[in-house]
Design a protein around this motif. Structure first.
Motif, short mmCIF file in Angstrom:
data_model
loop_
_atom_site.label_atom_id
_atom_site.label_comp_id
_atom_site.label_asym_id
_atom_site.label_seq_id
_atom_site.Cartn_x
_atom_site.Cartn_y
_atom_site.Cartn_z
N GLU A 166 -3.57 -88.12 -16.07
CA GLU A 166 -3.50 -88.26 -14.62
C GLU A 166 -3.16 -89.70 -14.27
O GLU A 166 -3.85 -90.63 -14.68
N GLU A 218 -2.50 -83.88 -21.39
CA GLU A 218 -1.90 -84.39 -20.14
C GLU A 218 -2.69 -85.60 -19.69
O GLU A 218 -3.79 -85.86 -20.15
N LYS A 228 -1.65 -87.82 -9.91
CA LYS A 228 -0.73 -86.76 -10.31
C LYS A 228 -0.88 -86.50 -11.81
O LYS A 228 -0.95 -87.43 -12.60
N THR A 229 -0.90 -85.23 -12.21
CA THR A 229 -1.05 -84.86 -13.61
C THR A 229 0.32 -84.73 -14.27
O THR A 229 1.22 -84.08 -13.74
N HIS A 230 0.45 -85.38 -15.44
CA HIS A 230 1.71 -85.36 -16.20
C HIS A 230 1.44 -84.82 -17.59
O HIS A 230 0.46 -85.20 -18.22
N LYS A 231 2.30 -83.95 -18.08
CA LYS A 231 2.19 -83.46 -19.46
C LYS A 231 2.66 -84.55 -20.41
O LYS A 231 3.57 -85.31 -20.11
N THR A 274 5.35 -89.46 -20.94
CA THR A 274 5.31 -88.55 -19.80
C THR A 274 6.72 -88.31 -19.28
O THR A 274 6.92 -87.66 -18.27
N GLY A 275 7.72 -88.84 -19.98
CA GLY A 275 9.11 -88.70 -19.58
C GLY A 275 9.82 -87.60 -20.33
O GLY A 275 9.26 -86.53 -20.59
#
Length: 87
Positions: free
Chosen positions: A7, A5, A11-14, A62-63
């Motif tokens: 940041e 992931e 905000k943290t995104h997988k 991240t989408g």
């Protein structure tokens, strides 16, 4: 790759693999030469052969984890097949 992931702006995104982009075979003057190297498991029995050269490319997002071919393009190449056709 999907176990990571990032940041962004607090905000943290997988991270997801872009499933419909692949690595590929490279031949002289022909960058995308036929065989693909997928980033995910597929039901395909293609094999790499000794002496072949490949671009091993992994694509993360991240989408949604896929791309579509609409809108403006930022990548261009010569149509290699046009040199194979008789004039």
């Amino acid at each position: 790759m999907e176990s990571f992931e990032v940041e962004l702006n607090g905000k943290t995104h997988k991270i997801k693999v872009v499933r419909n982009l692949n690595g590929h075979l490279i031949e002289p003057y022909h960058i995308h030469a036929g065989k693909s190297v997928p980033c995910v498991a597929v039901n395909d029995n293609q094999r790499m052969e000794e002496g072949e050269v490949y671009a091993i490319e992994t694509f993360g997002s991240t989408g949604k984890g896929s791309i579509s071919e609409d809108g403006a393009s930022s990548h261009f190449m010569i149509d290699y097949d046009m040199f194979q056709k008789p004039v």
